[in-house]
Design a protein around this motif. Structure first.
Motif, short mmCIF file in Angstrom:
data_model
loop_
_atom_site.label_atom_id
_atom_site.label_comp_id
_atom_site.label_asym_id
_atom_site.label_seq_id
_atom_site.Cartn_x
_atom_site.Cartn_y
_atom_site.Cartn_z
N GLU A 59 0.82 -1.21 0.00
CA GLU A 59 0.00 0.00 0.00
C GLU A 59 0.86 1.27 0.00
O GLU A 59 0.52 2.27 -0.63
CB GLU A 59 -0.90 -0.03 1.26
CG GLU A 59 -1.91 1.09 1.35
CD GLU A 59 -2.59 1.11 2.74
OE1 GLU A 59 -2.65 0.06 3.41
OE2 GLU A 59 -3.04 2.21 3.13
N THR A 60 1.99 1.21 0.70
CA THR A 60 2.81 2.42 0.87
C THR A 60 3.69 2.72 -0.35
O THR A 60 3.92 3.89 -0.68
CB THR A 60 3.68 2.27 2.15
OG1 THR A 60 2.84 1.91 3.25
CG2 THR A 60 4.42 3.56 2.49
N ILE A 61 4.19 1.68 -1.00
CA ILE A 61 5.13 1.87 -2.11
C ILE A 61 4.56 2.76 -3.24
O ILE A 61 5.24 3.70 -3.68
CB ILE A 61 5.64 0.50 -2.63
CG1 ILE A 61 6.53 -0.15 -1.56
CG2 ILE A 61 6.40 0.64 -3.96
CD1 ILE A 61 6.74 -1.64 -1.73
N PRO A 62 3.32 2.52 -3.69
CA PRO A 62 2.79 3.38 -4.76
C PRO A 62 2.72 4.85 -4.34
O PRO A 62 2.90 5.75 -5.17
CB PRO A 62 1.37 2.83 -5.00
CG PRO A 62 1.42 1.43 -4.53
CD PRO A 62 2.37 1.42 -3.37
N GLN A 63 2.50 5.08 -3.06
CA GLN A 63 2.47 6.47 -2.58
C GLN A 63 3.84 7.12 -2.73
O GLN A 63 3.96 8.30 -3.02
CB GLN A 63 2.02 6.53 -1.11
CG GLN A 63 0.60 6.05 -0.87
CD GLN A 63 -0.45 6.90 -1.60
OE1 GLN A 63 -0.23 8.08 -1.87
NE2 GLN A 63 -1.57 6.29 -1.93
N PHE A 64 4.87 6.32 -2.53
CA PHE A 64 6.23 6.86 -2.73
C PHE A 64 6.41 7.27 -4.19
O PHE A 64 6.93 8.34 -4.49
CB PHE A 64 7.30 5.84 -2.33
CG PHE A 64 8.69 6.32 -2.65
CD1 PHE A 64 9.34 7.21 -1.82
CD2 PHE A 64 9.33 5.92 -3.83
CE1 PHE A 64 10.61 7.70 -2.13
CE2 PHE A 64 10.61 6.40 -4.15
CZ PHE A 64 11.23 7.29 -3.29
N TYR A 65 5.99 6.41 -5.10
CA TYR A 65 6.09 6.73 -6.53
C TYR A 65 5.40 8.07 -6.81
O TYR A 65 5.92 8.93 -7.51
CB TYR A 65 5.41 5.64 -7.37
CG TYR A 65 6.23 4.39 -7.61
CD1 TYR A 65 6.69 3.61 -6.56
CD2 TYR A 65 6.53 3.98 -8.91
CE1 TYR A 65 7.42 2.46 -6.78
CE2 TYR A 65 7.26 2.82 -9.15
CZ TYR A 65 7.71 2.06 -8.08
OH TYR A 65 8.43 0.93 -8.31
N HIS A 66 4.20 8.19 -6.24
CA HIS A 66 3.39 9.38 -6.47
C HIS A 66 4.10 10.63 -5.95
O HIS A 66 4.32 11.59 -6.68
CB HIS A 66 2.03 9.20 -5.78
CG HIS A 66 1.28 10.47 -5.61
ND1 HIS A 66 0.76 11.18 -6.68
CD2 HIS A 66 0.98 11.21 -4.50
CE1 HIS A 66 0.17 12.27 -6.24
NE2 HIS A 66 0.29 12.32 -4.92
#
Ligand code: BES
Ligand code: MN
Ligand code: MN
Length: 462
Positions: free
Chosen positions: A448-455
Motif C-alpha cells: 500500500e505504501t510503495i505506490p504512494q512513494f512513486y506518487h
C-alpha cells in the motif's frame, strides 16, 4: 494516487499465494547444492515482473548468479525509480529449531501478528519485501496509475556479498541510470511506529586459522608441552576486546565518524524499551561497549563478533585430543568513514602479530562493504516520509540500522543516486534465524505504501 487499499483487499489471497510459491524454492546462495533452485527462483521472479507490467524483463548472466532486470519506461521526461532487492536467502540451519520446515511456508498467528505471519526462510529477508514491490507495480499498472519510470534489479547473491552485482553495476551504469533507488530489505521500529532506515553499517568478514602441531595429538602425552591451537585461538580472540568492550586492534577507531551530542540526543528520542528488549531475547542484561546506549551500540558503533568457531572433537562422549588446527569466522560491522579494506588489513596485521610462538596464523578475508548514511532532507526521503504519513497516519522516524547491505554504498558511488530504505520487517521477524516470518499486515502495508512513494517522488520532482 488513489489508495491501493481496496485493490489489495480484493487480491490479497492471490498476493499471499504467489509469495508462498516463491518461498517454496530454496534459493540458498551460500550452498552450491542449491544452484538449480537459485536459478529457478530467478526465472520465477522474471515471470512475475513481466506479469506485473514490466515491458522488458531479462535474466542477466554474471560470473555468479544472474540478476533479474526489468523495466517499464513510460516517458523519458519523468523520473526513474530503481528498485533493488534480492531473491537469494540465508541457509536455514539449524533445521531442528524450526517449528515448520523452512521451505514449506505456513501462515500462523503470533502475538505481534494477530493477522497472521508467513513462516519461511526468506519471507522477510528478502523475498517477501522484494515481492511487495512487484505487487505494488501490478497495482499501479493495472489501474493505470504508474506515475513515472521504473527499473527493477533483483540479485541472487546478496547474502554472500553481492560480488556479481558490483561487476554488473559498474558495467551497466547507463542502463541503470535513475533518480532514486528504492529498497525494502530492512525493518521498522514497530507496526504503529513507522521508521525509515537512514543508515547501514559496513562489514569486513574474515576467517582465521591457527595451526599448531602437524597432526592431532594425544592430550595426555603432549598436553602442556605444545601450544594447543584452540586454547591459543580463544585467547587471541578474547584479547580483541578490552574490559570496556572497546576493540583493541590498533587504528580500528581512527576513521570512525562520531556523532554530535545533538545527533545522539535526537537518536535517543526513538521509542525503545530496554526491559522489553531483554525480555524478547531472554537475557538478564544487555552487554556492549562502555559509554553507549543499546541503540548506539547496534547502529552507530563498530563491532567485532565471532560468528563461528570450530576445531577438535565435538562428537558424542569424550576424546582426549589436542587438535592440530582451530578456526573461526569473524565479522566486523563498520560505520561511516571506516574503509572496509583498510580495516581488513588492520585486522590481519594485528591478528598475525599477536600469535605466540608455537603456532602459525592465517587470516583469510571473505567479503565486505562500506557503511551508508542518507540525509533526511533529500527529495527521496521527503517523498518516503509523505508516503508513510499517507498510509500509517504518522510521520516515520529516521533510524540507523546495524545491518549491512554493502551494495548500497556502491550504488551511490557508481550510479550517483541516493537510496531510500523503506523496510517493513520487524526485529522480531527472526531474519537469518530459525522460524523467520513476515507479518501479513506488514506485507500488505508495504504494497500500500510503495505506490504512494512513486506518487510523491514524481510530484516533488516537478
Ligand atoms: N536484509 C539484510 C540486511 C538488513 C536487515 C539491514 C535488517 C538492516 C536491517 C541483508 O540481507 C543481510 O543480511 N545482509 C548481511 C550482509 C551480507 C554481506 C551478507 C548482513 O547484514 O549480515
Ligand atoms: Mn536482505
Ligand atoms: Mn540477509
Amino acid at each position: 494516487m488513489k489508495s491501493a487499499k481496496s485493490y489489495i483487499e480484493k487480491n490479497k489471497e492471490r498476493f499471499l499465494d504467489e509469495l508462498v510459491e516463491l518461498l517454496k524454492i530454496p534459493s540458498i546462495s551460500a550452498d552450491s547444492a542449491y544452484k538449480k533452485d537459485v536459478l529457478k527462483t530467478a526465472e520465477a521472479v522474471k515471470k512475475q515482473l513481466a506479469k506485473a507490467g514490466c515491458d522488458s524483463v531479462e535474466i542477466c548472466e554474471t560470473p555468479g548468479y544472474p540478476i533479474v532486470y526489468g523495466e517499464k519506461m513510460i516517458d523519458k521526461k519523468l523520473p526513474t525509480i530503481l528498485v533493488y532487492g534480492h531473491y537469494d536467502v540465508q541457509p536455514p540451519d539449524p533445521l531442528d529449531l524450526w517449528d515448520s520446515p523452512p521451505f514449506e511456508p505456513v501462515i500462523k498467528k503470533t502475538k505481534l501478528h494477530p493477522e497472521g505471519a508467513i513462516f519461511a526462510r526468506g519471507s522477510c529477508d528478502d523475498k517477501g519485501q522484494m515481492y511487495m514491490h512487484v505487487k505494488a507495480l501490478e497495482y499501479m499498472t493495472s489501474t493505470n496509475q504508474l506515475p513515472c519510470n521504473v527499473k527493477f534489479m533483483i540479485e541472487g547473491e546478496e547474502e554472500v556479498g553481492s560480488s556479481s552485482l558490483e561487476w554488473f553495476v559498474t558495467k551497466n551504469r547507463k542502463k541503470l541510470a535513475n533518480d532514486v533507488i528504492l529498497i525494502s530489505d530492512t525493518g521498522m521500529i514497530a507496526k504503529d511506529v513507522p521508521s525509515i532506515t537512514t543508515g547501514l553499517r559496513g562489514l569486513s568478514y574474515v576467517e582465521v586459522e591457527v595451526t599448531g602441531p602437524n597432526r592431532d595429538l594425544h592430550s595426555g602425552l603432549y598436553g602442556g608441552a605444545v601450544a594447543n591451537p584452540i586454547n591459543i585461538l580463544t585467547k587471541m580472540i578474547a584479547s580483541l576486546h578490552d574490559k570496556n568492550n572497546h576493540i583493541t586492534i590498533p587504528g580500528f577507531y581512527d576513521d570512525v565518524q562520531n556523532l554530535s551530542k545533538k545527533e545522539r540526543e535526537k537518536m535517543a528520542e526513538a521509542p525503545f524499551n530496554l526491559k522489553d528488549y531483554e525480555k524478547a531475547l531472554d537475557i538478564d542484561a544487555v552487554y556492549g561497549e562502555k559509554g553507549y546506549s543499546t541503540n548506539e551500540r547496534n547502529s552507530i558503533r563498530p563491532t567485532l563478533d565471532v560468528n563461528g568457531i570450530w576445531g577438535g572433537y565435538i562428537g558424542e562422549g569424550a576424546k582426549t585430543v589436542i587438535a592440530s588446527k582451530a578456526f573461526a569466522k569473524i565479522s566486523m560491522r563498520l560505520v561511516p568513514n571506516q574503509d572496509w579494506k583498510k580495516i581488513t588489513e588492520l585486522f590481519k596485521n594485528h591478528f598475525e602479530s599477536i600469535a605466540p610462538e608455537g603456532v602459525r596464523v592465517k587470516v583469510k578475508p571473505h567479503h565486505g562493504g562500506q557503511a551508508y548514511v542518507t540525509p533526511i532532507d533529500s527529495l527521496g526521503y521527503k517523498a518516503a516520509e509523505k508516503a508513510y504519513e499517507e498510509t500509517f497516519g504518522k510521520t516515520p522516524i529516521p533510524q540507523r540500522s546495524g545491518g549491512s547491505i554493502p551494495i548500497v554504498a556502491l550504488f551511490e558511488k557508481e550510479l550517483k543516486s541516493k537510496t531510500i530504505l523503506m523496510g517493513f520487517g520487524l526485529d522480531s521477524d527472526a531474519i537469518h534465524s530459525p522460524n523467520e516470518h513476515f507479518g501479513v499486515w506488514n506485507y500488505l502495508k508495504g504494497i500500500e505504501t510503495i505506490p504512494q512513494f512513486y506518487h510523491f517522488f514524481t510530484e516533488m520532482s516537478k
